[in-house]
Design a protein around this motif. Structure first.
Motif, PDB file in Angstrom:
ATOM      1  N   TYR A 220       0.990  -1.073  -0.076  1.00 13.00           N
ATOM      2  CA  TYR A 220       0.047   0.085  -0.142  1.00 13.00           C
ATOM      3  C   TYR A 220       0.888   1.112   0.029  1.00 13.00           C
ATOM      4  O   TYR A 220       1.967   1.364   0.800  1.00 13.00           O
ATOM      5  N   THR A 309      -4.533  -2.217  10.885  1.00 10.63           N
ATOM      6  CA  THR A 309      -5.687  -3.479  10.468  1.00 10.63           C
ATOM      7  C   THR A 309      -6.841  -3.311  11.406  1.00 10.63           C
ATOM      8  O   THR A 309      -6.369  -3.170  12.740  1.00 10.63           O
ATOM      9  N   LYS A 386       3.322   0.547   3.411  1.00 12.71           N
ATOM     10  CA  LYS A 386       2.915  -0.683   4.021  1.00 12.71           C
ATOM     11  C   LYS A 386       3.211  -1.833   3.319  1.00 12.71           C
ATOM     12  O   LYS A 386       2.407  -2.144   2.279  1.00 12.71           O
TER      13      LYS A 386
HETATM   14  O1  AKG Z   1      -3.921  -4.557   5.111  1.00  7.39           O
HETATM   15  C1  AKG Z   1      -4.343  -5.073   5.924  1.00  7.39           C
HETATM   16  O2  AKG Z   1      -4.139  -4.681   7.130  1.00  7.39           O
HETATM   17  C2  AKG Z   1      -5.452  -6.088   5.849  1.00  7.39           C
HETATM   18  C3  AKG Z   1      -5.643  -6.721   4.354  1.00  7.39           C
HETATM   19  C4  AKG Z   1      -6.625  -7.557   4.382  1.00  7.39           C
HETATM   20  O3  AKG Z   1      -7.525  -7.915   5.152  1.00  7.39           O
HETATM   21  C5  AKG Z   1      -6.608  -8.565   2.997  1.00  7.39           C
HETATM   22  O4  AKG Z   1      -5.745  -8.253   2.203  1.00  7.39           O
HETATM   23  O5  AKG Z   1      -7.498  -9.432   2.962  1.00  7.39           O
END
Ligand code: AKG
Ligand code: FE2
Length: 467
Positions: A220, A309, A386
């Motif tokens: 991210y 999260t 991230k």
């Molecule tokens: O990025 C996060 O903290 C959660 C990611 C997530 O829930 C997912 O990729 O399914």
């Protein structure tokens, strides 16, 4: 398991009796379980929530392991994640007529192709009816979801994001890039080691963990996020689990063949084969669903600001999926409500969190319903990057199918290994010959490597199709 409970401060009653599927039964928030990793080191697993059970393990990965996984993802190349589409009931019903009607409405210029404007307008219309709207390339959800449409929407989404359009709230459920790393075929010591560690952590059978889907690495950037969602789908007899789909199709095949009149046998078999190939390679939400018993999430980087999260309704005893409308705020919207929920986990390089998306069914002792409170997502990254990885553990709620799938997986693995060994032997012999007959020694290892990389990619694609 005995070993596990001997050395921790919980007693063995934690574990549900008669269960065929291990699930930690948390005794209290903050309670620590001690788990040994694949090298016999002790890990501290802290209970973050009871419903669903969510745990945190600091230093689950070393910095080197984190960096290595990130490097592998970068080498493989990242692609936009796309987003998960919450469907209009009429679309998910798979009713061809209704879908055709919606498509015709969207296709204003009637060229049977949705251009970006048509997509944008159409999506905005649809978006008014539903709390959030987005599309997941991995779990393509729309019957009318053609490759063209996917491309158009992604272009549109990107433009909207780039233009910082604040009215744009619907199609940005998931803003990130991702890569898939196959822990089974990839000859990578660290990936294998992490698999072993996840086995120790989850106490789940090795065969289940190794036959689960590939590791999904996600990056991210600032503004990136993933609004609240479920990682798994409700049990549903009419939809097969996507990970074990190949087996269900084999089953259908056998059943169909038995039913066939002898005279038609050859013809029908051919048809079945075509059908099977088509279905196995295309994930289709009309016939399949994601079956992810547990999620182990690795934080591969620190984040300067944001990127938590969030589990908005964890431990919210009264929450049920049906009661979602009554929530005082939009629990899905983590850009605006990251901190309004019950549990917010800060990313930290090397940390892992682990939770169950499903309960264990008390009668069958096998995979049960989805935990409504397992709703979660990634909040906006405000500063820095991230990196995370999702290590999902797939289980078919039909025990029989899961067992069959694992057998199938093992067979494929053996075949794969045999072929790999043969290829390596051939490569070595070829290299030896070249070495003997050529002066250009330094060139050959390079050639060998790039060939290997290409073939590796092919093998990976093959496996993913099957999953
Ligand atoms: O990025 C996060 O903290 C959660 C990611 C997530 O829930 C997912 O990729 O399914
Ligand atoms: Fe998730």
């Amino acid at each position: 398991e005995d070993e596990l409970f001997e050395s921790n401060n919980c007693n063995a009653d934690d574990e549900s009796h008669g269960s065929l599927l291990f699930q930690y039964n948390p005794v209290g928030k903050g309670v620590v379980h001690y788990v040994t990793d694949e090298a016999g080191r002790e890990m501290e697993m802290v209970t973050l929530a009871m419903d669903p059970p969510i745990f945190e393990i600091l230093n689950f990965l070393t910095d080197e392991e984190c960096d290595h996984v990130v490097d592998l993802a970068l080498q493989n190349g990242l692609e936009p994640s796309g987003v998960v589409m919450e469907l209009l009931p009429s679309l998910s019903s798979g009713n061809e007529d209704e879908i055709q009607e919606i498509f015709s409405q969207l296709d204003v210029d009637e060229d049977t192709f949705l251009n970006p404007t048509e997509c944008a307008d159409g999506l905005m219309d649809i978006a008014e009816d539903i709390p959030f709207l987005t599309v997941d390339i991995d779990t393509v959800d729309l019957l009318i979801w053609t490759a063209d449409m996917e491309k158009s929407v992604n272009e549109w989404v990107k433009k909207k994001i780039a233009s910082n359009d604040t009215s744009f709230q619907f199609s940005n459920t998931r803003v990130s890039d991702q890569a898939w790393l196959d822990q089974t075929w990839e000859e990578d010591e660290i990936l294998q080691r992490l698999h072993e560690r996840v086995i120790k952590l989850t106490q789940l059978p090795r065969d289940i963990v190794i036959s689960s889907e590939s590791l999904q690495v996600v990056r991210y950037k600032p503004g990136g996020h993933y609004h609240a969602h479920f990682d798994s789908c409700e049990l549903d007899d009419t939809l097969v689990c996507s990970h074990s789909q190949a087996i269900s199709l084999e089953d259908d095949d056998v059943a169909d063949e038995n039913d066939e009149e002898e005279e038609n046998e050859e013809e029908e078999e051919e048809e079945d084969d075509d059908e099977m190939e088509e279905n196995v390679s295309d994930f289709d939400s009309r016939t399949s669903r994601l079956c992810r018993y547990a999620t182990v999430l690795f934080y591969l980087s620190d984040v300067e600001d944001g990127g938590e999260t969030a589990f908005p309704v964890a431990d919210n005893g009264s929450f049920s999926y049906e009661g979602l409308e009554e929530m005082p705020y939009d629990v899905y919207d983590l850009s605006n409500h990251c901190y309004d929920g019950n549990l917010v986990v800060k990313p930290k390089k090397g940390k892992a969190i682990f939770w169950y998306n499903h309960m264990v069914n008390e009668t069958t002792g096998w995979m049960g319903d989805v935990h409504d409170a397992s709703l979660h997502g990634g909040c906006d990254v405000r500063k820095g990057e991230k990196w995370i990885a999702n290590n999902w553990i797939n289980i078919d709620d039909s025990l029989k199918k899961q067992v069959k799938y694992q057998e199938h997986f093992k067979r494929e693995l053996e075949i794969g290994k045999e072929e790999e060994a043969k290829r390596r032997l051939a490569d070595t012999q070829e290299e030896d010959n070249e070495d003997e007959h050529s002066q250009l020694e330094s060139k050959f290892p390079e050639t060998g490597e790039s060939q290997e990389a290409e073939e590796g990619e092919e093998a990976e694609e093959g496996t993913k199709d099957e999953l």
